[in-house]
Scaffold this motif. Structure first.
Motif, PDB file in Angstrom:
ATOM      1  N   ALA A  89      -0.520 -24.567  23.572  1.00 41.20           N
ATOM      2  CA  ALA A  89      -1.399 -23.719  23.153  1.00 41.20           C
ATOM      3  C   ALA A  89      -1.047 -22.194  23.331  1.00 41.20           C
ATOM      4  N   THR A  91       1.450 -20.101  22.133  1.00 41.45           N
ATOM      5  CA  THR A  91       1.859 -19.903  20.771  1.00 41.45           C
ATOM      6  C   THR A  91       1.013 -19.934  20.073  1.00 41.45           C
ATOM      7  N   TRP A  92       0.147 -20.897  20.248  1.00 41.49           N
ATOM      8  CA  TRP A  92      -0.972 -20.926  19.131  1.00 41.49           C
ATOM      9  C   TRP A  92      -1.987 -19.236  19.658  1.00 41.49           C
ATOM     10  N   ARG A 107      -9.550 -19.642  24.707  1.00 41.18           N
ATOM     11  CA  ARG A 107      -8.248 -17.918  25.905  1.00 41.18           C
ATOM     12  C   ARG A 107     -10.155 -18.308  26.854  1.00 41.18           C
ATOM     13  N   PRO A 151      -3.386 -24.412  32.201  1.00 36.91           N
ATOM     14  CA  PRO A 151      -3.669 -23.561  31.899  1.00 36.91           C
ATOM     15  C   PRO A 151      -3.221 -21.831  32.452  1.00 36.91           C
ATOM     16  N   THR A 154      -0.297 -21.752  29.827  1.00 37.51           N
ATOM     17  CA  THR A 154      -0.657 -21.167  28.898  1.00 37.51           C
ATOM     18  C   THR A 154      -1.009 -19.979  28.191  1.00 37.51           C
ATOM     19  N   ARG A 155      -1.412 -19.636  29.660  1.00 36.66           N
ATOM     20  CA  ARG A 155      -2.121 -18.543  30.057  1.00 36.66           C
ATOM     21  C   ARG A 155      -0.880 -17.389  30.330  1.00 36.66           C
ATOM     22  N   THR A 156       0.363 -17.673  30.982  1.00 36.18           N
ATOM     23  CA  THR A 156       1.320 -16.702  30.896  1.00 36.18           C
ATOM     24  C   THR A 156       2.221 -16.904  29.790  1.00 36.18           C
ATOM     25  N   ASP A 159       0.781 -14.395  27.360  1.00 36.10           N
ATOM     26  CA  ASP A 159       0.884 -12.798  27.612  1.00 36.10           C
ATOM     27  C   ASP A 159       2.944 -12.355  27.097  1.00 36.10           C
TER      28      ASP A 159
END
Lengths: 281, 332
Positions: A89, A91-92, A107, A151, A154-156, A159
């Protein structure tokens, strides 16, 4: 007159500095007080038996082996799922989404999910898995934990991928590699350290979570490796034992609290040592 | 400079003319999987989105019977009685809001002080250790806060704060009404203070990050014209990060609203409307944690899930506002 005003200003400034130092002292005192109680109450009960025996009946000898193993199994399963979903996710969001409206929604919702109350995740998994199948299970607990960890990953991932230089992507394209090969072979490798950091932080977070496990994995008095059945977890045992009326159960709860805090703090410190070195990118 | 790839223009390029067919037509290995991989990534992102949607739908379906039966009275009634099957959630809802706001009231000034100390006054040798220590405070699991609150903080609080206040209160005064309660340490105020300790490090860390985004030039020019630290923070730093700082505070509020385990241990778990600082109470999260696994009837479960939906709506509003205010400068 001028002196007076200057005097007042410097008194105010002095008070402000004192207030800031005092605030920091309060925060540090809180940390010290908590660690202190853990040491005083918990270290004494720490012995080999804790790791080799399962939770006892009140008044008899026992340990926390079933809870430790159960927690490890659920956290490991959850992390496996969370890393796969989270990295894909992320990466997308970083590579494919091109900042479309849909990406902005994803996001934003991911950020909300990141700090959503964990007990609601537990309720959701109960409604989704436990109620239809009429059974509490380790799988349900792992799913709840995965929903909490994904989540963060995904977030890291997003980033750190966004930190990677544009030239890295161009180098992949210049070699004629398809985009997904470029992502796998170049970008994920370059961002690997950051992704691992994110995964470790997610692991630290879910390993102490209690609320989402209360009505998904439920708990189990006995040693069990069957993820299809109710399974014990360290935070769950701490919760039940700490609120019990038996002294030996409370002692075990303190020991559990020491173990879990030590593990979580160790991961946190490890991550900070890891990320202190310049990131490969 | 004829390096055009073959097949694009229709003309045979000069340089590639001599190359054998197999090389000219070779497409990159694994190119067929490109759309598949893209689809997988898209699927994963969509899965996260649908998880959040799923939470709303699941809570709505599960809680519907309670909403239908009790209607608006669910939000206004304080009678929560599993025996007579009457459920009114005003007590837990009020408890959630009161504890969250009280904890914010305590934690915000301290978090602000810590953030300012770390950015403005702290000797550089201590900056990293203290920063890490504050972040470690955020890493401690909430169940440990709960245990510490129950066995260490609450007894001490009852003995050294609650009891003296209770004894010193003149009979019949407002003071007495505010501090009324059983002096066992399990009450609204204890829960708020434990919550404050928990959200303090999150807010301190976020505020510190925000303060660091202020360009040093701007701050230094303020010092250069002779401003005191207080004036620099008050008229340069804070205005610069105002919007995001409100977001950081809302983020802390969101955590306080949804925190479960720490509160469950120290709030006393009674369902009535809290009528003093030292009366026992409950929050939405603590009620669900205590009762859901042993819910006695389908309506009891439905009422608890309905409570969950209320909590979700409250926290979602707060968190969405926080994220919108913070923009991309948000911590994990």
């Amino acid at each position: 007159m001028i002196f007076d005003r200057r005097g007042r200003r410097s008194i105010k400034a002095g008070l402000f500095v004192a207030f800031c130092i005092g605030s920091t002292a309060i925060a540090l005192t809180a940390l010290a007080a908590i660690l202190m109680s853990l040491l005083v109450e918990g270290i004494g009960g720490l012995n080999l038996q804790v790791f080799t025996h399962s939770t006892p009946a009140p008044g008899s000898e026992g340990g926390l082996a079933n809870a430790i193993v159960g927690s490890l199994m659920m956290c490991a399963t959850a992390m496996l799922g969370a890393v796969v979903v989270g990295v894909l996710a992320g990466t997308w969001l970083a590579e494919y989404s091109a900042d479309s409206h849909y990406a902005k929604v994803v996001r934003f919702m991911n950020d909300v999910l990141l700090s959503a109350p964990s007990i609601l995740i537990g309720l959701f998994v109960y409604e989704l898995v436990v109620a239809p199948t009429h059974g509490f299970s380790g799988w349900a607990g792992a799913l709840a934990l995965a929903l909490l960890a994904a989540p963060v990953v995904t977030r890291t991932t997003e980033d750190v991928l966004k930190l990677q230089a544009r030239t890295l992507r161009e180098s992949g394209v210049a070699l004629g590699a398809p985009l997904w090969t470029t992502i796998r072979q170049i970008l994920w490798r370059a961002a690997g350290g950051g992704i691992i950091t994110g995964a470790l932080l997610a692991f630290a977070r879910i390993s102490g979570e209690t609320a989402p496990l209360l009505f998904t994995s439920l708990g189990n008095q006995f040693f069990s490796l069957d993820m299809g059945q109710p399974i014990a977890s360290l935070p769950g045992v701490i919760f039940n034992f700490a609120l019990s009326a038996y002294d030996d159960w409370r002692r075990l709860a303190w020991v559990g609290a020491v173990l879990i805090t030590a593990a979580v703090l160790a991961v946190n410190i490890f991550v900070r040592v890891l990320s202190r070195e310049p990131r490969r990118s | 400079m004829e390096s055009r790839p073959p097949g694009l223009s229709g003309r045979t390029p000069i340089t590639a003319a001599a190359a054998p067919e197999s090389i000219r037509r070779a497409s990159p290995r694994g190119a067929a999987f490109d759309p598949v991989f893209r689809g997988l990534c898209f699927g994963a992102a969509t899965m996260l989105l649908s998880a959040l949607g799923g939470i709303v739908v699941a809570l709505l379906i599960g809680g519907w019977p309670a909403f239908r039966k009790f209607g608006f009275g669910f939000f206004t009634s304080v009678r929560w009685n599993p025996v007579t099957e009457v459920y009114g959630a005003a007590g837990p809802i009020a408890g959630t809001l009161i504890t969250a706001f009280l904890s914010l009231l305590v934690a915000l000034p301290i978090a602000f002080g810590v953030a300012v100390f770390l950015t403005e006054f702290c000797p550089s040798v201590l900056r990293r250790p203290i920063g890490v220590a504050v972040e470690l405070l955020a890493g401690i699991p909430s169940i440990v806060y709960g245990m510490w609150g129950l066995f260490v903080f609450a007894p001490a609080f009852a003995k050294y704060v609650q009891l003296p206040l209770l004894l010193a209160a003149p009979p019949g005064s407002v003071w007495e009404a505010v501090v009324a309660g059983v002096p066992n340490g399990a009450n609204i105020l204890t829960a708020s203070l434990i919550l404050a300790i928990m959200i303090l490090p999150y807010m301190a860390a976020t505020l510190r990050e925000l303060f660091l985004t202020v360009p040093p030039r701007v701050r230094e020019s303020a010092y250069g014209v002779g401003a005191t630290p207080l004036e620099v923070v008050g008229s340069v730093t804070l205005p610069y990060v105002r919007r995001s700082a409100i977001g950081a505070v809302m983020l802390g509020l969101g955590r306080a609203l949804g925190e479960t385990m720490a509160v469950t241990f120290v709030i006393g778990n009674s369902h009535g409307f809290p009528n003093s600082l030292f009366s026992s109470g409950s929050t939405i999260a603590s009620t669900i944690a205590n009762e859901f696994a042993e819910a006695s009837s389908p309506m009891h479960s439905a009422a608890l899930i309905a409570l969950g939906l209320v909590l979700f709506l409250i926290t979602f509003t707060v968190l969405a506002l926080a994220r919108a205010l913070l923009g991309q400068r948000t911590p994990v």
